[in-house]
Motif scaffolding. Structure first.
Motif, PDB file in Angstrom:
ATOM      1  N   ASN A  90       8.705  -4.931  86.193  1.00  0.00           N
ATOM      2  CA  ASN A  90       9.541  -4.042  87.215  1.00  0.00           C
ATOM      3  C   ASN A  90      10.196  -3.024  86.181  1.00  0.00           C
ATOM      4  N   VAL A  91      10.529  -1.914  86.653  1.00  0.00           N
ATOM      5  CA  VAL A  91      11.241  -1.046  85.993  1.00  0.00           C
ATOM      6  C   VAL A  91      12.085   0.074  86.860  1.00  0.00           C
ATOM      7  N   ASP A  92      13.037   0.327  86.773  1.00  0.00           N
ATOM      8  CA  ASP A  92      14.072   1.318  87.501  1.00  0.00           C
ATOM      9  C   ASP A  92      13.287   2.606  87.003  1.00  0.00           C
ATOM     10  N   ASP A  93      14.058   3.602  87.815  1.00  0.00           N
ATOM     11  CA  ASP A  93      13.840   4.822  87.677  1.00  0.00           C
ATOM     12  C   ASP A  93      14.137   5.572  86.340  1.00  0.00           C
ATOM     13  N   LYS A  94      15.198   5.027  85.691  1.00  0.00           N
ATOM     14  CA  LYS A  94      15.492   5.300  84.369  1.00  0.00           C
ATOM     15  C   LYS A  94      14.407   4.915  83.237  1.00  0.00           C
ATOM     16  N   GLU A  95      14.227   3.779  83.413  1.00  0.00           N
ATOM     17  CA  GLU A  95      13.227   2.971  82.485  1.00  0.00           C
ATOM     18  C   GLU A  95      11.878   3.859  82.817  1.00  0.00           C
ATOM     19  N   LEU A  96      11.624   4.019  83.818  1.00  0.00           N
ATOM     20  CA  LEU A  96      10.020   4.697  84.078  1.00  0.00           C
ATOM     21  C   LEU A  96      10.407   6.107  83.373  1.00  0.00           C
ATOM     22  N   SER A  97      11.280   6.946  83.587  1.00  0.00           N
ATOM     23  CA  SER A  97      11.310   7.935  82.946  1.00  0.00           C
ATOM     24  C   SER A  97      11.375   7.992  81.435  1.00  0.00           C
ATOM     25  N   GLY A  99       4.822  27.559  78.735  1.00  0.00           N
ATOM     26  CA  GLY A  99       6.116  26.620  79.654  1.00  0.00           C
ATOM     27  C   GLY A  99       5.679  25.070  79.287  1.00  0.00           C
ATOM     28  N   ALA A 100       4.654  24.576  78.684  1.00  0.00           N
ATOM     29  CA  ALA A 100       4.528  23.197  78.958  1.00  0.00           C
ATOM     30  C   ALA A 100       5.656  22.338  78.001  1.00  0.00           C
ATOM     31  N   THR A 101       5.996  21.358  78.501  1.00  0.00           N
ATOM     32  CA  THR A 101       6.863  20.345  77.953  1.00  0.00           C
ATOM     33  C   THR A 101       6.108  19.095  77.564  1.00  0.00           C
ATOM     34  N   ILE A 102       6.844  18.134  76.720  1.00  0.00           N
ATOM     35  CA  ILE A 102       6.317  16.899  76.528  1.00  0.00           C
ATOM     36  C   ILE A 102       7.457  15.808  76.969  1.00  0.00           C
ATOM     37  N   PRO A 103       7.262  15.285  78.137  1.00  0.00           N
ATOM     38  CA  PRO A 103       5.864  14.851  78.972  1.00  0.00           C
ATOM     39  C   PRO A 103       5.771  16.177  79.973  1.00  0.00           C
ATOM     40  N   LEU A 104       4.516  16.299  80.305  1.00  0.00           N
ATOM     41  CA  LEU A 104       4.016  17.490  81.077  1.00  0.00           C
ATOM     42  C   LEU A 104       4.953  17.674  82.449  1.00  0.00           C
ATOM     43  N   THR A 105       5.365  16.440  83.161  1.00  0.00           N
ATOM     44  CA  THR A 105       6.043  16.279  84.090  1.00  0.00           C
ATOM     45  C   THR A 105       6.731  14.928  84.293  1.00  0.00           C
ATOM     46  N   GLN A 106       7.926  14.762  85.259  1.00  0.00           N
ATOM     47  CA  GLN A 106       8.328  13.514  85.399  1.00  0.00           C
ATOM     48  C   GLN A 106       8.114  13.013  86.691  1.00  0.00           C
ATOM     49  N   GLU A 107       7.203  13.864  87.531  1.00  0.00           N
ATOM     50  CA  GLU A 107       7.029  13.411  88.891  1.00  0.00           C
ATOM     51  C   GLU A 107       6.032  12.357  88.854  1.00  0.00           C
ATOM     52  N   THR A 108       6.420  11.363  89.777  1.00  0.00           N
ATOM     53  CA  THR A 108       5.338  10.306  90.104  1.00  0.00           C
ATOM     54  C   THR A 108       4.212  10.794  90.821  1.00  0.00           C
ATOM     55  N   GLY A 109       3.063  10.075  90.079  1.00  0.00           N
ATOM     56  CA  GLY A 109       1.704  10.344  90.618  1.00  0.00           C
ATOM     57  C   GLY A 109       1.186  11.674  90.094  1.00  0.00           C
ATOM     58  N   LYS A 110       1.720  12.515  89.075  1.00  0.00           N
ATOM     59  CA  LYS A 110       1.106  13.402  88.441  1.00  0.00           C
ATOM     60  C   LYS A 110       0.954  13.058  87.002  1.00  0.00           C
ATOM     61  N   GLN A 111      -0.082  14.133  86.556  1.00  0.00           N
ATOM     62  CA  GLN A 111      -0.081  13.833  85.012  1.00  0.00           C
ATOM     63  C   GLN A 111       0.886  14.240  83.897  1.00  0.00           C
ATOM     64  N   PHE A 112       1.187  13.111  83.243  1.00  0.00           N
ATOM     65  CA  PHE A 112       2.229  13.509  82.237  1.00  0.00           C
ATOM     66  C   PHE A 112       2.002  13.468  80.874  1.00  0.00           C
TER      67      PHE A 112
END
Length: 1158
Positions: free
Chosen positions: A1002-1009, A1037-1050
């Motif tokens: 189990n992780v919280d939002d900060k650890e998942l990020s 404009g790409a960054t690493i990770p690509l996104t922090q949105e859940t369910g999307k490719q990072f």
């Protein structure tokens, strides 16, 4: 020279490495060509291991320049490389091992050596001859002088192979060396040298308990087979079947198993080197390492590649780089991706090396200086770090434009756990703790290399900083030795040339009123306890072009030795010739031959009352030879020295030279005395006063009028001009921000007493119409931090964003702003971030950025090749043997963090501390993958609240990373994007997972990020494939990770499915693997230079390594139950214990993920 001159009668011969081999290119992305510089290169282990570590990776070329002060080291290293890569009949690994490592050679081996020496001698008559042979394809020499010195060694070796008495001579010399060692350190027990056990990390504690192994050091002295440069862990653990580098069959007792582990590695490394020889180029240089660094800075467009720098002490030849390789048409590198300094900094000063090396670094985020230390000089590692740097680390980083990156991340994949265990087991007697520090350019740590080149600093504050550093650099060197209890006082590493070189580099990074700074520094030091060195400081500042105010006060040019000169320069060369008879008492006893004094030249006008008017010079060059003079057209003379190669064994006088101000020779041009003395440190006073050298420790003194022993010339003996000292490569004075419509400058705020940088002020002048309008209209301004190095000034609802890039990590916490709406500027006063407490650095663990060519680039966390690392056998029958993992991975938690493991629990049952949670997750993966705790499984989910499973991690194997003294999970990550979850192709695999034994973390939002930020780094560090042109990281404009949105490719998709065959044996893996990427997960250790990483007090009190392995409460760490009795085991799994029901209940939400009945 760039260190004080030490008159070594005997010299150390570091032919063998005493630290485990490392991959020289471990800081570089796989598949990238690299130019490496090895200073104090020692033996060949690092080059061989680097070749081994590059197998199977994207192709790349390595150009390795190796410098060592001893020609015998270079001659010995060239030999095996040329032997095993011979075009015809290359030598096998066993013969190469015997030649390189055995103390005594068999007759058939001697024949191989003799034959190959003949080939080398034929090829080494000159650089031109060498270039015409096949040897030059792999190995070349940086200058003619190096080849000449190496050839002389080969001639000696060739003679020895034909001398019937050579073995007896060798044994006699070995015995003499042993006596010298015992004279310095007492009688050594050769049955064990515990510091050598670092080579067995991460199982050094198990190796220590192996009583038979303790004889391996004695085994070396009797037979050869040195082991310390290899990774010996594989000798003390059970490797899985078909593991890489499994030890050869043979003696599995004591030293035998370690020897077989080492020979197996040597065979594998050598084979890899032979296969990769077409992609490797090795260049050799015999010189003082600091001198070579400065020689490499001679301008490329210079007509003459001679730097007018002596090669080394006791050598009158100069470093004149080969024009064929280093001229305008040559391809030898002068700028480097990696510079490795071995542990030279222990003896010759870290500041000297950082100053000399920074101009040699390529302008890239990957460029790295490795400083390695072995000596322990302070009680804590934090104090040791600041002692090494002669000042606060943040201030030194700002001044140099370099940072030890891990002091900011406070996260390392390299373990020092075994080092501390070994040191603690030896009590206070341990002189060593091994540490490596990676230094990188500040300008690239912000992610784009655009932080301002220069930082403004108040002149008075800068003077205080420089003088504070100076006081620590010269803490050993007062007139009476009263302050000479400095840890390195036996061989002080700095002189005024070191300070001048430092100031020269600081000037390229700091913007200030430099004439005023230099004036105040000179005045302050002239009035301090270092006044004896004021003339040398002025000389060195003059040589570096920093301070050219002529010194003419009280001089009498019409008289004395300079009166006939057509013109008198501000700086002249002073040479003193010391008769051989005067040197006899310097080494009158066997003990004095061992201790080696530091020398100084003293100029004392007779009209100067007391010590305060004497001038002491430490930047000397010394050598044996006969002086000859020649008149020159300007009315003076020049001198040359015919070197006596017999050195201390010859009969020539000692010639000592240095630059001095001409003015001090004209104050009293008739009665001034020139004296060679031993530098008055506390150790020297105790040693040499007893030996009859008097209170001044004088070796020899002559009058300035003595034309037979004192020579005054324009240049040092044999040189055609002054040394070409550049100080540093010029840098543009750019102070622009990210946005071209604003200009930014940075200034610093320092603590007046400690000189520590407390804050940085970023000043933004808004020159665009939009910026001026928003300020005039009183648009609200907010500060937002986008990275530890960048704070954004945000107007309104993102109407204008002005990023301010700082050279050091900062924090918006307690930050302030100054807003001048009419003058159209904003200042951000940002506090320096604290790696232990600042939110801006909480997730800054393994930062990864995009390079200018859009290559993902790790700033911290070493790269590795998983396929080459040994695999641990985790069968349950080896559970007891694998307990070292519990200690290793448990040591992720620092002394500060361990109490926090049971505090601040959230509703999810996890800590509110981000780093603690991340380390707990890694701990769980290691414990369950190894079967040491709970049910054994290698499948994990990272689950977040109602969102459920966000990604899957599959552990294939646990591998031993001997170079890092650690272990690593060879794993694959499968991020569960919405596209994957909805995919028909993946439906069956996802359904099957429900039937498998998975551990839910189990992780919280900060650890998942944090995991989303770290996983791209874990992918890159073990990548065996290349990014494609269609890589998602290459999109605008790409960054690493690509996104922090859940369910999307990072993650980018380049590595999807790029894994070895049969990576996992689970149903439908062939389908799932198309969406999975290989990763390398190492334990994440705190950094000892930032905080205490391990509490070894139980060991110090009890004196046994086993006492650290006692059973402890899983929750609070106590070793006994609350009632004083034994701990209670978990009734279900029997694997973990608790001191009370309360502790068991507090730990249950975490333990239930791993608990299962066996």
């Amino acid at each position: 020279m760039f260190n004080p001159a030490v008159a070594n009668y005997l010299t150390q011969f570091y032919a063998l490495g005493n630290t485990p081999a490392v991959d020289l290119a471990r800081e570089l992305p796989h598949g990238v060509d690299a130019d490496c510089l090895l200073l104090g290169c020692g033996d060949v282990r690092n080059i061989l291991f680097t070749a081994y570590s590059r197998q199977g990776l994207p192709p790349s070329k390595l150009d390795i320049t190796c410098c060592d002060i001893q020609p015998a080291i270079i001659a010995r290293n060239v030999f095996p490389f040329s032997l095993v890569t011979a075009e015809q009949n290359p030598t096998d690994h066993s013969t190469a091992w015997s030649i390189y490592y055995d103390l005594y050679l068999r007759d058939e081996i001697i024949e191989v050596v003799r034959a190959h020496l003949a080939r080398l001698l034929s090829a080494s008559k000159s650089l031109e001859t060498w270039r015409g042979t096949s040897f030059n394809i792999l190995q070349s020499f940086c200058d003619e002088g190096t080849l000449r010195l190496v050839r002389a060694c080969w001639l000696g070796m060739s003679s020895a192979t034909s001398d019937a008495n050579s073995k007896n001579n060798f044994v006699e010399n070995l015995q003499r060396t042993t006596r010298a060692q015992e004279m310095l350190f007492g009688k050594v027990d050769r049955s064990q040298i515990l510091t050598g056990l670092r080579s067995a990390a991460p199982v050094a504690t198990q190796a220590m308990s192996d009583t038979q192994l303790r004889g391996f050091n004695k085994h070396w002295w009797e037979h050869g087979n040195p082991l310390l440069g290899f990774h010996l862990a594989s000798a003390f653990i059970q490797l899985a079947p078909k593991s890489p580098l499994s030890p050869e069959d043979g003696d599995n007792r004591g030293a035998g198993k370690a020897v077989h582990a080492a020979t197996s590695q040597f065979r594998g490394w050598l084979k890899a080197f032979q296969h990769s020889r077409e992609t490797i180029k090795i260049r050799w240089m015999v010189a003082d390492a600091l001198t070579f660094c400065h020689v490499l800075q001679v301008p490329l467009d210079s007509r003459n590649l001679s730097s007018n720098m002596y090669r080394r002490q006791f050598d009158t030849t100069t470093c004149d780089l080969d024009s064929h390789e280093y001229g305008t048409l040559g391809n030898a590198p002068r700028l480097f991706d990696v510079v490795d300094t071995s542990n030279l900094a222990d003896h010759f000063g870290p500041l000297n090396y950082l100053v000399a090396i920074k101009p040699l670094l390529k302008d890239a985020a990957t460029s790295t200086v490795w400083l390695e230390t072995l000596l322990k000089t302070e009680n804590s590692r934090q104090a040791h770090f600041e002692s090494l740097l002669c000042g606060p680390s943040t201030t030194i980083s700002l001044l140099l434009g370099l940072s030890a990156i891990e002091t900011w991340t406070n996260a390392s994949t390299m373990s020092c756990v075994d080092e501390f265990f070994i040191a603690a087991s030896m009590g206070n007697s341990s002189p060593q703790i091994h540490s490596r520090m990676a230094w990188k350019l500040n300008k690239h740590l912000a992610g784009d290399g655009k932080s301002p080149t220069k930082v403004r600093m108040d002149p008075d504050a800068l003077v205080g900083v420089i003088c504070g550093i100076c006081s620590k650099m010269f803490a050993h060197a007062t007139a009476d030795g009263s302050q000479s209890n400095h840890p390195r006082s036996a061989y002080p590493p700095y002189h005024c040339g070191s300070l001048a070189a430092l100031i020269s580099l600081i000037r390229t990074n700091i913007d200030s009123n430099w004439p005023e700074v230099l004036r105040q520094v000179s005045e302050t030091l002239s009035q301090s306890s270092y006044a004896l060195f004021r003339q040398e400081l002025w000389t060195q500042l003059h040589l570096y072009g920093l301070h050219e105010e002529p010194q003419r006060h009280g001089v009498n040019p019409a008289a004395g030795r300079l009166h006939s000169w057509n013109s008198i320069p501000d700086i002249v060369s002073l040479t003193l010739v010391i008769p051989r008879a005067c040197l006899d008492k310097l080494y009158a006893s066997e003990y004095l031959k061992v201790v080696a004094p530091t020398l100084q030249l003293v100029v004392a006008p007779s009209k100067s009352p007391g010590h305060d008017q004497q001038s002491v010079f430490l930047d000397l060059h010394v050598g044996f030879g006969r002086v000859s003079t020649q008149e020159v057209s300007d009315g003076g003379t020049s001198i040359s020295v015919r070197e006596d190669n017999a050195g201390w064994s010859g009969d020539s006088p000692l010639v000592v030279s240095c630059y001095v101000p001409s003015s001090i020779l004209q104050i009293d041009p008739v009665a001034t005395s020139i004296r060679l003395a031993i530098q008055t440190t506390k150790a020297a006073l105790l040693t040499y006063r007893v030996a009859g050298f008097g209170p001044n420790l004088s070796v020899y003194e002559a009058s300035i009028t003595d034309t037979s022993h004192v020579f005054i010339t324009r240049h040092l003996p044999g040189l055609q001009g002054p040394s070409v000292i550049t100080g540093s490569r010029s840098q543009e004075k750019r102070v622009g921000s990210h946005n071209s419509s604003e200009t930014t400058w940075i200034s610093s705020g320092l603590d007046e007493r400690s000189h520590k940088v407390l804050n940085l002020t970023g000043h933004v002048d808004f020159v665009s119409d939009l910026g001026k309008k928003l300020l005039a209209n009183k648009s609200p301004i907010e500060l937002q931090q986008s990275s530890p190095y960048v704070i954004n000034i945000v107007f309104g609802k993102n109407k204008l964003i002005a990023p301010v890039a700082f050279p050091l990590p900062v924090s918006t916490e307690l930050s302030k702003t100054r807003i001048a709406r009419k003058s159209a500027y904003v200042e951000v006063i940002a506090q320096i971030a604290d790696p232990l407490n600042s939110d801006s650095l909480a997730g800054f663990m393994f930062p990864i950025v995009l390079s200018p060519d859009l290559m993902p680039t790790l700033l911290s966390g070493h790269h590795l090749n998983l396929d080459t690392l040994p695999i641990l056998d985790v069968d349950r029958k080896y559970k007891s043997q694998n307990q070292f993992l519990n200690t290793l991975v448990g040591s992720q938690f620092s002394v500060r963090e361990k109490p926090l493991r049971n505090l601040e629990r959230s509703s999810l049952g996890i800590s509110t501390n981000l780093r603690l949670n991340f380390k707990e997750s890694i701990f769980t993966m290691f414990m369950l993958s190894s079967g040491l705790q709970g049910g054994q499984t290698g499948m994990f989910t990272l689950s977040y609240g109602d969102l459920g499973v966000t990604m899957l991690i599959f552990v294939r194997a646990i591998r031993i990373d001997g170079a890092a003294g650690s272990a690593v999970l060879d794993a694959a990550v499968l991020p569960l994007t919405m596209d994957i979850v909805r995919s028909k192709e993946m439906e069956e695999f996802l359904l099957l997972l429900r039937e498998l034994q998975l551990c839910q973390i189990n992780v919280d939002d900060k650890e998942l990020s944090l995991w989303r930020r770290v996983i791209p780094a874990l992918v890159e560090r073990c990548r065996t494939w290349s990014h494609t042109e269609r890589c998602e990281y290459r999109k605008p404009g790409a960054t690493i990770p690509l996104t922090q949105e859940t369910g999307k490719q990072f993650l980018c998709s380049c590595g999807n499915g790029q894994m070895p065959d049969n990576f996992l044996n689970i149903p439908e893996w062939d389908v799932a693997s198309k969406h999975a990427v290989r990763i390398a997960i190492s334990p994440t250790f705190s950094v000892p230079f930032v905080e205490d990483v391990l509490d070894t007090s139980p060991l110090k009190m009890k004196g046994k390594m086993e006492d650290l392995m006692v059973e402890k409460c899983r929750s609070c760490g106590k070793t006994k139950a609350a009632n004083g009795g034994k701990l209670m085991a978990c009734a279900r799994c029997k694997e973990v214990s608790y001191c009370s029901k309360d502790c068991q209940k507090a730990d249950w939400k975490k333990h239930r993920m791993e608990c299962s009945a066996d």
